[in-house]
Design a protein around this motif. Sequence first.
Motif, PDB file in Angstrom:
ATOM      1  N   LYS A  37       0.839  -1.213   0.000  1.00 14.00           N
ATOM      2  CA  LYS A  37       0.000   0.000   0.000  1.00 14.00           C
ATOM      3  C   LYS A  37       0.864   1.249   0.000  1.00 14.00           C
ATOM      4  CE  LYS A  37      -2.635  -0.825   3.595  1.00 14.00           C
ATOM      5  NZ  LYS A  37      -3.693  -0.601   4.607  1.00 14.00           N
ATOM      6  N   ALA A  38       1.913   1.257   0.819  1.00 23.67           N
ATOM      7  CA  ALA A  38       2.767   2.442   0.943  1.00 23.67           C
ATOM      8  C   ALA A  38       3.573   2.693  -0.321  1.00 23.67           C
ATOM      9  CB  ALA A  38       3.710   2.277   2.139  1.00 23.67           C
ATOM     10  N   LYS A  39       3.821   1.632  -1.095  1.00 22.62           N
ATOM     11  CA  LYS A  39       4.665   1.758  -2.286  1.00 22.62           C
ATOM     12  C   LYS A  39       3.945   2.433  -3.441  1.00 22.62           C
ATOM     13  CE  LYS A  39       7.584  -1.032  -5.368  1.00 22.62           C
ATOM     14  NZ  LYS A  39       7.943  -2.386  -5.825  1.00 22.62           N
ATOM     15  N   LYS A  40       2.628   2.407  -3.456  1.00 16.44           N
ATOM     16  CA  LYS A  40       1.863   2.939  -4.584  1.00 16.44           C
ATOM     17  C   LYS A  40       2.194   4.405  -4.831  1.00 16.44           C
ATOM     18  CE  LYS A  40      -2.095  -0.205  -4.373  1.00 16.44           C
ATOM     19  NZ  LYS A  40      -3.554  -0.330  -4.109  1.00 16.44           N
ATOM     20  N   GLY A  41       2.574   4.709  -6.068  1.00  8.96           N
ATOM     21  CA  GLY A  41       2.851   6.094  -6.460  1.00  8.96           C
ATOM     22  C   GLY A  41       4.227   6.593  -6.089  1.00  8.96           C
ATOM     23  N   LYS A  42       5.024   5.744  -5.401  1.00  6.24           N
ATOM     24  CA  LYS A  42       6.369   6.174  -5.005  1.00  6.24           C
ATOM     25  C   LYS A  42       7.401   5.645  -5.984  1.00  6.24           C
ATOM     26  CE  LYS A  42       5.841   6.774  -0.012  1.00  6.24           C
ATOM     27  NZ  LYS A  42       6.345   6.347   1.316  1.00  6.24           N
ATOM     28  N   GLU A  43       8.418   6.464  -6.233  1.00  7.13           N
ATOM     29  CA  GLU A  43       9.515   6.032  -7.095  1.00  7.13           C
ATOM     30  C   GLU A  43      10.773   5.866  -6.257  1.00  7.13           C
ATOM     31  OE1 GLU A  43      10.131   8.469 -10.471  1.00  7.13           O
ATOM     32  OE2 GLU A  43       8.087   8.272 -11.235  1.00  7.13           O
ATOM     33  N   ASP A  44      11.579   4.880  -6.640  1.00  5.87           N
ATOM     34  CA  ASP A  44      12.801   4.589  -5.891  1.00  5.87           C
ATOM     35  C   ASP A  44      13.855   4.126  -6.891  1.00  5.87           C
ATOM     36  OD1 ASP A  44      14.816   3.697  -4.139  1.00  5.87           O
ATOM     37  OD2 ASP A  44      13.342   3.097  -2.647  1.00  5.87           O
ATOM     38  N   ALA A  45      15.079   4.630  -6.724  1.00  6.91           N
ATOM     39  CA  ALA A  45      16.163   4.228  -7.629  1.00  6.91           C
ATOM     40  C   ALA A  45      16.445   2.735  -7.500  1.00  6.91           C
ATOM     41  CB  ALA A  45      17.427   5.025  -7.314  1.00  6.91           C
ATOM     42  N   MET A  46      16.165   2.196  -6.309  1.00  9.84           N
ATOM     43  CA  MET A  46      16.347   0.762  -6.073  1.00  9.84           C
ATOM     44  C   MET A  46      15.005   0.071  -6.284  1.00  9.84           C
ATOM     45  SD  MET A  46      17.541  -1.062  -2.529  1.00  9.84           S
ATOM     46  CE  MET A  46      16.204  -0.306  -1.596  1.00  9.84           C
TER      47      MET A  46
END
Length: 334
Positions: A37-46
């Motif tokens: 749920k927390a990952k939705k819409g987030k970008e991460d280089a890893m």
Amino acid sequence: MEVEEVVCLPRLSRVAVCGGTHGNELSGVYLVRELLKAKKGKEDAMSVQMVLSNPRAMQQCRRYLDTDLNRCFTHAVLNGPISDAAPYEMIRSRELNAMLGPKGSPQAVNLVCDLHNTTANMGLCLIAYSDSDWICLHIFRHLQRQMPDIPVRYIHFDVSHRESYSLDSVGKHGFAMEIGPQPHGVVRSNIYTAMKVGVQHVLDWVRFFNSGTIFEGGYVDVFTMVRHIDYPRDRETHHITAAIHPQLQDRDFCLLHPEDPLFQTFSGDTLRYKGTEPLYPFFINECAYYEKGIALSLARKRCVMIPPIRAQTEQEEQANRESFGSEEEEEEEE
């Protein structure tokens, strides 16, 4: 004074965090759901892949449906013949191997962190198949430093890569994060929170590593599993005839000496440890291991030196890839 040489290792660009490999170990189930749920819409280089490993067992809040999924990742199981009538977990292990592996290949994810609970009083343990995987050992030391309020230990199962049987063995590096005590089919807030904090520290460490941080060398304690001990059993019925002795219960990683109380029979007698050397017990009275004939496991503790490490630069990684490619071409010519 001699300066230790820094070991340069490939960056960890792909990481998998898995929960629900055992469907009734609920801290990992709920944590992975929360992370998704927390990952939705987030970008991460890893790239961090969140995986719910055994969804059918999770639906029924059972450890597994047909067979233990976390014993289905040996080379033989993953690569042997399989039929449509195969146990669900054997089929699922191949799906996970295709998703995160293939095991032993250059395409495999860089790091697998598989989340588990135990009913034993073990605190937070990282369980791995290597006592010389500098990535796993440095992550372990980072957790020890960042989580001083909970005992953090490293357990080494001395098993070859082909015979390594658990989901974490699919990655180039991998470990199970085992936290307890927590009854299966139950989620305890303090255990869930410890797992959540532990996973966050693992991911933070990976980001530090990938950004070029140099981690100093040092020493860590490693518990290498020596053997399992089964419960005393009736020769005819094979039913157990004793329980863990009250003086041993909940004393995981407290040194067990020869002649210390080990079991208390159901008639009230004390059975003592007949080993020839003091060893460290763990997974004491683990609920899920009754079916496996394991009352507890025993380990030796030793101090392991870990070197300073850093991530390879892009130029170093490229040079390694070219070197690997030229070696493959030479082998083909031969």
